[in-house]
Design an enzyme around this catalytic site. Structure first.
Site, PDB file in Angstrom:
ATOM      1  N   GLU A 322       0.850  -1.195   0.000  1.00 19.84           N
ATOM      2  CA  GLU A 322       0.000   0.000   0.000  1.00 19.84           C
ATOM      3  C   GLU A 322       0.878   1.235   0.000  1.00 19.84           C
ATOM      4  OE1 GLU A 322      -2.870   0.522   3.092  1.00 19.84           O
ATOM      5  OE2 GLU A 322      -3.880  -1.394   2.736  1.00 19.84           O
ATOM      6  N   GLU A 376     -13.622   5.585  -0.623  1.00 16.75           N
ATOM      7  CA  GLU A 376     -14.457   4.683   0.183  1.00 16.75           C
ATOM      8  C   GLU A 376     -15.165   5.493   1.277  1.00 16.75           C
ATOM      9  OE1 GLU A 376     -12.352   0.696   0.887  1.00 16.75           O
ATOM     10  OE2 GLU A 376     -10.705   2.014   0.314  1.00 16.75           O
ATOM     11  N   LYS A 379     -15.189   4.653   5.396  1.00 20.73           N
ATOM     12  CA  LYS A 379     -13.978   4.571   6.216  1.00 20.73           C
ATOM     13  C   LYS A 379     -14.036   5.637   7.309  1.00 20.73           C
ATOM     14  CE  LYS A 379     -10.059   3.304   4.768  1.00 20.73           C
ATOM     15  NZ  LYS A 379      -8.715   3.224   4.175  1.00 20.73           N
ATOM     16  N   GLU A 385      -9.209  10.048   4.878  1.00 21.91           N
ATOM     17  CA  GLU A 385      -9.354   8.593   4.885  1.00 21.91           C
ATOM     18  C   GLU A 385     -10.365   8.114   3.852  1.00 21.91           C
ATOM     19  OE1 GLU A 385      -7.555   6.279   6.579  1.00 21.91           O
ATOM     20  OE2 GLU A 385      -6.339   8.041   7.035  1.00 21.91           O
TER      21      GLU A 385
END
Length: 563
Positions: A322, A376, A379, A385
């Site tokens: 990541e 997303e 999250k 985030e």
């Protein structure tokens, strides 16, 4: 361990030549012995049988030689493959497209490697027969049952993996993710679970095709600067030692999640933004080794290598599972912008596919996964985030990014990423900060009342891809700008236009210059004549591998003919 592309090519050619010389010498000796033996008379009764056996023996030798040569050829091709960039497909959202649509999106953008965080059956089905290599995961919540009983791992493999393999091209299984960050103390369960998954793979005969590992955050280190002082946190020693032994024994990579963004966000007075974005013109010196670092990514990767070396695990490869940069954040997260996200990921891709390696491991293969495919919305945490995605849930790009490293088609607003020099010429492009509504209105005006020929940004035309408003508006803005004397006023568009001194031309999409009324066509010759871009990293490394493949093929065919 893989060397840099050129060194690897040279070494493997030398090896092939040596093997061929040995075979030729051996073959010559055998032929000499054979010609000596032909003087011995064979009884007429035995002669037919002797001839048959001799022919069969020669055929078998030739078949064996061919198989050996083909195997050697494939092995060497594998050894010379370069680093790759993959994408993480997180699904912590309630507005994402279906896996089938995601699979089409991934293929459209030539993404060849994908990481998912579980073994979702719908995802595996969607990516069957796409050729995309998958890294799947065993979530932390499943570590307890996987570590307790072998039958749990066996059943999971039988029901969740084998029915879809090899159509779904699974190459890695991560057992647990960043367990040292988990609120539950599950780190002790990781290695037992990994052993059970590996045993299940061995039973199915897949342990050499699918590697098993676990991912970690950078907090697994107690110290990361200077890189040569990199050391693992002693609090994790009870689980790290058996894990590293597992990785070394099974030739699996140490998987690490690296985020220079957090280092800059949390210590902006100590870490420069340019250093975090691969844009630094200065160097940071490791006082212990004298190695020079121009970006934080390399420094953090090398800290892992030095930590492994300190524990005498020198053969374990590092893989970055990541990394990335958010495009939006809370008011305090000023560095979380589309421009910075694009700059970081663009530079990262070029850095990786060039097989540059790191200062401590020059030319070393380093595979990297960018986080993440989509924003997303579920999250938790700060605004950033929920904004690491390369695409919005409606499949439109958050910003332009070429995943292969071939294009120079990036937003040049910051003036940092262009690869073409202007020689005094200027262009007008759309600002990435402009609203979608303003861009659409400006495109409508430019292609209408502004008398701009917008054929090139229509479907199937050279400038249609990337299919987003910023890209289309940039082409339309520049055409109007050049047709109207390249004046500042001609690039206004209500504040949506930006003048740059780097040519936005990419692939077959040619941007007009002042005084040159260029019609955009699919003419690669025209592109090369209007651009001073240097060969891209992908082209360079690909060319090296193609050269090696051609030479290897010629040498091996010679070998086959001589045996």
């Amino acid at each position: 361990m893989r060397q840099g592309p050129l060194l690897s090519v040279i070494l493997h050619i030398i090896i092939i030549i040596i093997i061929i010389i040995i075979i030729i010498i051996t073959s010559h000796k055998k032929n000499t012995n054979t010609s000596t033996n032909t003087n011995t008379k064979v009884p007429s009764i035995v002669h037919p049988l002797f001839s048959i056996l001799t022919c069969e023996n020669r055929a078998m030798k030739r078949a064996s030689s061919f198989i050996f040569a083909a195997s050697l050829f494939l092995l060497l091709l594998d050894c010379c493959s370069g680093s790759f960039v993959g994408i993480c497909y997180g699904r912590n959202a309630d507005d994402l497209p279906t896996p089938d649509k995601v699979a089409k999106l991934v293929q459209l953008h030539e993404i060849k490697y994908l990481r998912i965080y579980d073994s979702n059956i719908q995802v595996l089905k969607a990516f069957a027969n796409t050729g995309v290599e998958l890294m799947i995961g065993v979530p932390n919540s499943d570590l307890l049952p996987f570590s307790q009983f072998q039958t749990n791992a066996d059943t999971w493999l039988k029901n969740s993996i084998l029915p879809y393999y090899p159509a779904a091209k699974i190459t890695y299984i991560t057992v647990g993710a960043e367990v040292t960050e988990s609120s539950n103390n599950v780190s002790a369960l990781v290695v037992p679970a990994m052993n059970n998954v590996l045993t299940a793979l061995k039973k199915a005969g897949l342990h050499k095709k699918i590697k098993v590992s676990s991912t970690h955050s950078l907090s697994v280190l107690s110290r990361s600067f200077p890189p040569s002082a990199g050391a693992f946190n002693s609090n994790h020693a009870h689980f790290l030692k058996p894990l590293l032994e597992f990785l070394a024994e099974n030739q699996s990579p140490f998987m690490i999640d690296i985020y220079p963004y957090y280092a800059y966000r949390d210590s902006p007075n100590k870490v420069s933004l340019d250093y975090a974005l691969f844009e630094s013109s200065s160097e940071v010196i490791d006082p212990n080794t004298g190695l020079l670092y121009t970006n934080m990514f390399d420094a953090q990767v090398d800290a892992i290598y030095f930590a492994l070396t300190a524990l005498n695990f020198r053969t374990i490869k590092v893989m970055v599972t990541e990394t990335g940069w958010p495009s939006k954040g809370s008011p305090k997260e000023k560095a979380a912008t589309p421009d910075n996200a694009q700059t970081y990921n663009t530079n990262l891709i070029r850095h990786v596919i060039n097989d540059t390696g790191t200062p401590a491991k020059p030319g070393e293969e380093l595979d990297v996964y960018i986080f993440s495919l989509f924003n997303e919305n579920r999250k938790p945490g700060l605004e950033s985030e929920r904004n690491w995605g390369l695409f919005y849930p409606d499949e439109t790009k958050v910003y332009s990014l070429d995943f292969t490293g071939k294009d120079a088609a990036v937003d040049l607003t910051s003036g940092a990423n262009g690869t073409r020099t202007s020689n005094g010429t200027t262009w007008c492009i759309a600002s990435s900060k402009a609203s979608q509504a303003d861009l659409q209105n400006a495109i409508d005006w430019a292609c209408g009342s502004g008398n701009v020929d917008c054929t090139a940004i229509q479907p199937s035309q050279p400038c249609f891809e990337p299919d987003n408003l910023v890209s289309h508006a940039s082409y339309a803005f520049n055409s109007y700008y050049q047709q109207n004397g390249a004046s500042d006023v001609a690039c206004s568009f209500g504040g949506s236009g930006v003048i740059v001194n780097q040519d936005p031309t990419y692939d077959n999409c040619i941007y007009m210059r002042t005084g040159i009324n260029t019609t955009v066509t699919s003419n690669t010759t025209a592109i090369s004549s209007t651009s001073t871009s240097t060969p891209t990293p992908t082209a360079s490394s690909s060319s090296g591998r193609q050269t090696f493949t051609w030479i290897s093929s010629s040498l091996l065919l010679t070998f086959i003919s001589l045996v």
